[in-house]
Scaffold this active site. Structure first.
Site, PDB file in Angstrom:
ATOM      1  N   GLU A 114      -2.132  23.443 -45.378  1.00 16.00           N
ATOM      2  CA  GLU A 114      -3.464  23.951 -45.023  1.00 16.00           C
ATOM      3  C   GLU A 114      -3.821  25.168 -45.879  1.00 16.00           C
ATOM      4  OE1 GLU A 114      -4.985  27.219 -42.282  1.00 16.00           O
ATOM      5  OE2 GLU A 114      -3.901  25.768 -41.027  1.00 16.00           O
ATOM      6  N   GLU A 189       1.999  31.318 -51.712  1.00 19.33           N
ATOM      7  CA  GLU A 189       1.483  31.152 -50.357  1.00 19.33           C
ATOM      8  C   GLU A 189       2.560  31.333 -49.306  1.00 19.33           C
ATOM      9  OE1 GLU A 189      -2.054  31.194 -48.668  1.00 19.33           O
ATOM     10  OE2 GLU A 189      -1.787  30.694 -50.788  1.00 19.33           O
TER      11      GLU A 189
END
Length: 348
Positions: A114, A189
């Site tokens: 995501e 990330e």
């Protein structure tokens, strides 16, 4: 009894209800079980009786909602014109893949993916191009564009001005269809996801984890919170994340939802057919049709809502999971009680 699920009555048959002062009051124990049962039956008798259909099946859609599938790849869409708030459109794409779809070595990958979807498109050397374009039109990241990962789905949404809606659909399609998954992206990330995991380890999160382990013992929900585990997040590779993406991010597993003022001034749409054409030009083009015939693909489509069996662990795992969950519950609540007692004593 220690091993009783929390929703079952114990031998004392103590039943609780909300009193007029909104505080919990015990209605009875074993000595007054019959009167308690009568009280409960009386309360239930005052509830309204459902007079609608009792057969299982999907609820009918409002006639103003247009539901269909793209001819090119079978992707499902839901369109609902709504003029309030004026000149605004909500654009969402929902992927039928969440934390319960992860294997044990993938716990947290749906959430990591995501994050990566917003980071970069696969054919660009820079990052955040979609986010930068959205923000150039006043679509602020966080408040007007965001995503969430749940047990059963991952959803991405944009809240945009109507005159930007067509371009927003193109960017939304790019978010989920052209995601760049490289080792450098995953490493960058990873730090953000680990920080989210760390910030979530307060007493509320620990209580939630203990509650889920106890209440959903024997199911995937007990150990599948979407944030995942630190061990998986720390060690996952681009190949791991890409494997999850390729399994679930396809046309048969996506739904696009558009709601808003589609036909206000300065928009490029005049009819719902125009909206569908935009979906076909974007999602229809970016997600290739499945290789199987349409009829076979439809039969292979996962049922929604999911059947109860989709949440259950294999039988051989239930006993071990139940024991460890009980131990975790006892340990957690014992430690929290000690902390609360110590705090109260210090305050006194």
């Amino acid at each position: 009894k220690k091993n009783n699920p929390p929703h079952l009555l114990d031998d004392h048959k103590t039943i609780w209800t909300m009193s007029s002062s909104s505080s919990l009051t015990a209605l009875g124990s074993s000595s007054t079980a019959s009167s308690t049962e009568g009280t409960v039956r009386s309360i239930l008798g005052q509830l309204p009786i459902w007079e609608g259909p009792t057969t299982e099946g999907a609820l009918p859609f409002d006639e103003r909602t247009r539901v269909g599938r793209l001819a090119r790849n079978g992707l499902t869409y839901y369109l609902r014109p709504n003029v309030e708030p004026r000149s605004r459109v909500e654009c969402s794409v929902v992927v039928r893949a969440g934390s319960i779809d992860e294997e044990d070595h993938e716990r947290g990958l749906a959430h990591v993916l995501e994050h990566l979807c917003f980071r970069a498109r696969k054919d660009e050397s820079a990052s955040w191009s979609v986010v930068r374009e959205l923000e150039s039109r006043g679509v602020k990241f966080g408040s007007h564009s965001n995503a969430w990962t749940s047990f059963e789905e991952t959803a991405y949404w944009l809240h945009v001005p109507s005159d930007f809606a067509k371009r927003a659909v193109e960017l939304l399609a790019a978010l989920v269809a052209e995601v760049r998954v490289s080792d450098a992206d995953v490493d960058a990330e990873r730090k953000i996801v680990v920080e989210e995991w760390r910030q979530g380890k307060d007493w509320q999160q620990r209580a939630t984890e203990a509650h889920f382990k106890h209440s959903f013992r024997g199911t995937k929900l007990a150990n599948r919170l979407p944030i995942g585990t630190l061990e998986v997040i720390d060690k996952c590779t681009a190949s791991d994340v890409r494997g999850f993406y390729e399994r679930y991010y396809d046309a048969s597993n996506l739904a696009v939802v558009l709601v808003g003022d589609f036909f206000s001034e300065n928009t490029e749409w005049t009819t719902l057919d125009d909206v569908v054409q935009t979906l076909d030009d974007t999602f229809g083009h970016m997600f290739p049709p499945p290789p199987k015939p349409a009829e076979e693909e439809a039969s292979q489509r996962r049922k929604w809502p999911r059947p109860a069996s989709a949440f259950l662990l294999p039988l051989e795992n239930n006993k071990e999971d139940s024991t460890s969950a009980a131990d975790d519950d006892d340990d957690f609540f014992g430690r929290e009680a000690l902390l609360l007692t110590s705090s109260a004593a210090a305050a006194a």
